[in-house]
Motif scaffolding. Structure first.
Motif, PDB file in Angstrom:
ATOM      1  N   ARG A   2      40.866  38.799  48.645  1.00  0.00           N
ATOM      2  CA  ARG A   2      39.882  39.971  48.461  1.00  0.00           C
ATOM      3  C   ARG A   2      40.512  40.795  47.380  1.00  0.00           C
ATOM      4  O   ARG A   2      39.471  41.333  46.519  1.00  0.00           O
ATOM      5  N   LEU A   3      41.769  41.114  47.005  1.00  0.00           N
ATOM      6  CA  LEU A   3      42.124  41.856  46.006  1.00  0.00           C
ATOM      7  C   LEU A   3      41.999  41.322  44.518  1.00  0.00           C
ATOM      8  O   LEU A   3      41.654  41.954  43.734  1.00  0.00           O
ATOM      9  N   ALA A   5      39.242  39.398  43.993  1.00  0.00           N
ATOM     10  CA  ALA A   5      37.795  39.597  43.791  1.00  0.00           C
ATOM     11  C   ALA A   5      37.515  40.963  43.174  1.00  0.00           C
ATOM     12  O   ALA A   5      36.644  41.157  42.335  1.00  0.00           O
ATOM     13  N   GLU A   6      38.212  41.994  43.943  1.00  0.00           N
ATOM     14  CA  GLU A   6      37.753  43.422  43.639  1.00  0.00           C
ATOM     15  C   GLU A   6      38.507  43.423  42.382  1.00  0.00           C
ATOM     16  O   GLU A   6      37.826  44.079  41.290  1.00  0.00           O
ATOM     17  N   GLY A   7      39.564  42.907  41.759  1.00  0.00           N
ATOM     18  CA  GLY A   7      39.897  42.972  40.260  1.00  0.00           C
ATOM     19  C   GLY A   7      39.209  42.599  39.410  1.00  0.00           C
ATOM     20  O   GLY A   7      38.716  43.140  38.330  1.00  0.00           O
ATOM     21  N   ARG A   9      36.052  42.230  39.661  1.00  0.00           N
ATOM     22  CA  ARG A   9      34.633  43.109  39.804  1.00  0.00           C
ATOM     23  C   ARG A   9      35.215  44.193  38.985  1.00  0.00           C
ATOM     24  O   ARG A   9      34.190  44.715  38.125  1.00  0.00           O
ATOM     25  N   LEU A  10      36.312  44.889  38.938  1.00  0.00           N
ATOM     26  CA  LEU A  10      36.590  45.965  38.088  1.00  0.00           C
ATOM     27  C   LEU A  10      36.585  45.656  36.775  1.00  0.00           C
ATOM     28  O   LEU A  10      36.021  46.422  36.001  1.00  0.00           O
ATOM     29  N   ARG A  56      28.929  51.931  41.030  1.00  0.00           N
ATOM     30  CA  ARG A  56      28.983  52.196  42.525  1.00  0.00           C
ATOM     31  C   ARG A  56      29.231  53.509  42.950  1.00  0.00           C
ATOM     32  O   ARG A  56      29.714  53.969  43.881  1.00  0.00           O
ATOM     33  N   HIS A 146      38.303  52.606  34.622  1.00  0.00           N
ATOM     34  CA  HIS A 146      37.115  52.702  35.441  1.00  0.00           C
ATOM     35  C   HIS A 146      37.226  54.238  36.119  1.00  0.00           C
ATOM     36  O   HIS A 146      36.046  54.855  36.377  1.00  0.00           O
TER      37      HIS A 146
END
Length: 367
Positions: A2-3, A5-7, A9-10, A56, A146
């Motif tokens: 999950r981390l 995937a979030e990275g 996305r960022l 977001r 970001h």
């Protein structure tokens, strides 16, 4: 996973922000001479709205995206250009570093020198440590860019300090009014319970005792049963006013007690790493009580599932039932719960489509 995937996305959001920053710079330069034009202003608001979605952010909370905020949208698009370019430079450094690392690994894997450097244990160790440090700094730069973009959008597109204070005052006034209304409704319900239930039972008990004293001793057993029923109803009313077990046993045991007394099967999962503040415990307890009572009375539910857990520093109470749905969020009981939750700066949601199921969620900040 999950981390990671979030990275990614960022990283994608910052990269896209760098590209849109250049496009928006061109737009600002071309539209600046006609910034007072309605179409140009609408286009600026649409571009700002796209940026808000990329970051977001909730568009409903950004005043500049509404008609009349064209000038603020222009200022935002102009101000975010250097921030977007900064993010693009950070991403470019990351790509360049990754490219050099891959080329060096391929060259040394073939036994060739890379940029005049032959592989050796000290050199490989030095470059590996330096690469990890630079990768950490670069990823921190991506996250910082970001966050800087989000802060800039909130500052230039969102309400000003005075407007935020005015909204906060209005929210507090509304929540106070809701709490007062909920307290009055609860008092009326307690009075109705005492008058229609306990008071009539005590009158019947008094009449039975009087008849027994006049030579009907066989009525003493019935009087005893009435007294037991009156005590049970009194305990039930007192428990609804405030559950004494909540202070002594904690939220989990208090919720288990509600499940035991319910006429509908209730499954409770209370997983809290620490005991929340008393006000949060009380609100969570009454949210479950009202939701279970509504499901049993009106929803014709066969099973109620209660989940309580901590998430991002808040206690989340979620009550689901498999009933027929159609719960009215503006009803007296649910409105009172919404006011109780709002008084704690929490969030209260009711999802109850026709045909069910019904899900009631309360998010209670627990500092």
């Amino acid at each position: 996973m999950r981390l990671a995937a979030e990275g990614l996305r960022l990283l994608g959001a910052v990269t896209l922000g760098a590209l849109t920053a250049l496009a928006e710079l061109v737009f600002v330069l071309l539209a600046l001479p006609v910034s007072g034009n309605r179409r140009a202003g609408a286009a600026a608001r649409r571009l700002a709205a796209l940026e808000a979605r990329r970051l977001r952010l909730d568009p409903a909370a950004l005043d500049a995206l509404e008609p009349g905020g064209e000038a603020r949208a222009f200022r935002y698009l102009a101000a975010r250009v250097p921030v977007g370019v900064l993010g693009g430079l950070v991403v470019a450094l990351l790509v360049l570093g990754a490219r050099m690392a891959v080329l060096a690994a391929l060259a040394w894997g073939r036994g060739e020198a890379f940029d005049g450097m032959a592989p050796s244990p000290p050199l490989v160790t030095y470059l590996l440590v330096a690469g990890i440090v630079l990768l950490f700094l670069d990823l921190s730069g991506v996250a910082g860019a970001h966050l800087l973009e989000r802060a800039l959008a909130g500052r230039l597109l969102g309400p000003g300090r005075t407007e935020r204070l005015e909204r906060r005052i209005a929210e507090l006034a509304e929540s106070r009014a809701n709490v007062v209304a909920a307290v009055d409704a609860e008092r009326r319900r307690i009075e109705r319970d005492l008058h229609d239930g306990l008071q009539q039972r005590l009158v019947a008990l008094s009449m039975l005792v009087g008849r027994a004293r006049r030579g009907r001793p066989e009525l003493l057993e019935q009087a005893h049963q009435e007294a037991q029923q009156a005590l049970a109803e009194l305990r039930e009313v007192a428990w609804r006013v405030y559950p004494s077990g909540l202070d002594a046993l904690g939220l989990g045991e208090a919720l288990a007690g509600v499940a035991e007394r319910s006429g509908v099967p209730v499954k409770v999962a209370c997983e809290l790493p620490r005991r929340p503040p008393r006000a949060v415990e009380t609100a969570a307890y009454f949210v479950m009580c009202e939701a279970v009572t509504n499901a049993a009375k009106h929803a014709r539910a066969g099973l109620i599932v209660v989940e309580v857990h901590e998430e991002d520093g808040a206690v989340v109470v979620r009550v689901r039932d498999d009933g027929r749905g159609g719960a009215d969020a503006a009803g007296g009981g649910l409105t009172g719960l919404a006011g109780r939750v709002a008084a704690l700066d929490g969030r209260f949601e009711v999802d109850s489509p026709a045909g069910g199921p019904t899900t009631i969620t309360a998010v209670l900040p627990a500092p």
